[in-house]
Write a protein that holds these residues in place. Structure first.
Motif, short mmCIF file in Angstrom:
data_model
loop_
_atom_site.label_atom_id
_atom_site.label_comp_id
_atom_site.label_asym_id
_atom_site.label_seq_id
_atom_site.Cartn_x
_atom_site.Cartn_y
_atom_site.Cartn_z
N SER A 156 0.83 -1.21 0.00
CA SER A 156 0.00 0.00 0.00
C SER A 156 0.86 1.26 0.00
N SER A 207 -4.06 -0.90 -0.82
CA SER A 207 -4.77 0.30 -1.25
C SER A 207 -3.79 1.43 -1.50
N SER A 217 -7.91 -4.87 -4.41
CA SER A 217 -7.32 -3.61 -3.95
C SER A 217 -8.19 -2.42 -4.34
#
Length: 442
Positions: A162, A186, A227
């Motif tokens: 991420s 993310s 994601s």
């Protein structure tokens, strides 16, 4: 973590786009100030689904010790491991090979072979004249293939954490034979990279796949899996020097060593794909990979595709399941003699809006095949131009393929569009500005 991966200086060889043609070691206090117009760019407000429900900023807030320049697979993985989920900027300089040894030197398929596997032995064992066509391969040679494939997968798949920006240095940063896995994370940005030839050394023969059997392979150049908030911008995707059309045939079928170019699957959500080139490939892009994945995919797979060039791709540009997908201002090109099946695949519970796009097709190609119905779903497809003429894609499809009647009306109206260009202007605009090396500031 080697200091040279964190603390680098640009030699005056290139400008813009994380302008580092070469990297040299320097003390920590001499680390350069990153180019905030490129490396630290964030997704503009309102630019597609990745701008919804928050923002997509990648590694824009990275501290100086979390800015890396890498030139091989080991350094790339080390940078991801060193920073973890902290904001980070990873610059790709030169060519990174996925199929490589610890020093970054490319290696061949034989380096992964296990338990006596060779392609010649596999072909001999599962020739339909020997094995038959009623069941998939099993036994020692199939077990050896699986073990060999596992060895390659450990090298090819590279997991992206991420809060990451991955950006190419200059105009020729390339990733060859590696699959970037944006999986269950993310806030990721991928820009200014050329992705080539993520190939499977060990495809499986399946005589039960279709009427004639098929070779099935793994690996995409880029996968967004489970994601959210992902921006993929100004990249180029292709099979490089190993196009499927040049591969041999075994058992009457092409020895398929490539899967997709770029897939968005398994509950991925809030993705913007802008100003990329996807070219010279068969199975190009899936948005949703299974009709049976409704439990994880419903309400997700919200994806925007805009100002991308899809050139000489046979199918799946994209094929959509479940997703609320906005595809506008893209240019789809099929040249004379190139394999072509369809462009948009309308799959299970998909809600595709395809507007203001341009298609440049050979004179003899049937426009009714631009759309392909896989499941009962509705779509919106207005203001599209084929060879310079406004064309109602749904009406043309329904007239030409009445057995696969499509229903008009996706049931929603996109609003996350920072600009909408006339489809008449799209070919010149997209062909000139899309792809790696053409990012503003490059």
């Amino acid at each position: 973590m080697p200091a040279r991966m964190r603390h680098v200086r640009a030699l005056a060889v290139a400008t813009g786009c994380a302008s580092l043609a070469l990297a040299v070691s320097l003390p920590a206090q001499a680390a350069p100030r990153p180019d905030r117009g490129t490396e630290r760019a964030v997704l503009p407000q309102g630019d597609g689904w990745a701008a919804a429900e928050g923002s997509t900023t990648g590694g824009s807030r990275a501290t100086a010790d979390h800015v890396y320049t890498v030139s091989n697979r080991a350094e790339l993985i080390a940078a991801f491991r060193d920073a973890g989920d902290a904001p980070k900027i990873v610059r790709i300089a030169g060519t990174v090979h996925g199929n490589s040894d610890a020093a970054g030197t490319p290696i061949g398929c034989e380096a992964y072979q296990q338990n006596g596997y060779t392609l010649d032995k596999y072909l001999a064992a599962y020739d339909p004249a020997v094995w038959g066509t009623g069941e998939v391969p099993s036994g020692p040679l199939e077990d050896a293939r699986v073990a060999s494939a596992k060895q390659q997968a450990a090298a090819v798949n590279v997991n992206v954490p991420s809060n990451t920006t991955i950006i190419g240095v200059g105009k020729d940063a390339t990733i060859v034979g590696a699959s970037l896995q944006v999986k269950n994370v993310s806030n990721v940005i991928v820009r200014n990279l050329t992705f080539e030839d993520t190939y499977d050394c060990f495809p499986q023969w399946d005589p039960t796949d279709g009427d004639k059997g098929a070779w099935n392979s793994e690996y995409d150049n880029l996968v967004v899996y489970g994601s959210s908030h992902v921006w993929v911008d100004h990249n180029t995707f292709s099979d490089g020097d190993r196009p499927d059309a040049d591969q041999p045939s075994y058992f009457g079928q092409i020895f398929q060593q490539h899967d997709g170019l770029f897939d968005i699957v398994r509950g991925a959500d809030l993705v913007t794909v802008s100003w990329n080139i996807l070219k010279d490939h068969d199975k190009t892009m899936l948005i949703g990979n299974s009709d049976g994945a409704g439990a994880s995919d419903r309400g997700k797979l919200r994806v925007t595709l805009h100002h991308n060039l899809f050139k000489d791709v046979k199918e799946r540009a994209p094929r959509v399941r479940f997703g609320q997908v906005d595809s506008y201002n893209n240019h789809f090109v099929a040249t004379e003699g190139a394999a072509y099946g369809y462009t948009y695949g309308i799959g299970a519970e998909s809600r595709l809006v395809a507007e203001h796009n341009a298609f440049t097709l050979p004179a003899g190609l049937d426009k009714a095949t631009i759309l392909k119905k896989w499941s009962e779903s509705s779509l919106t497809a207005g203001d599209n131009y084929v060879n310079g003429r406004k064309t109602d894609l749904i009406a043309v499809h329904n007239a030409g393929v009445p057995a696969e009647h499509l229903t008009e009306g996706a049931g929603w109206t996109p609003v996350l569009r920072p600009r909408t260009d006339s489809p008449r202007a799209v070919p010149a605009l997209v062909d000139r500005q899309a792809g790696a090396g053409r990012m503003p500031g490059c």
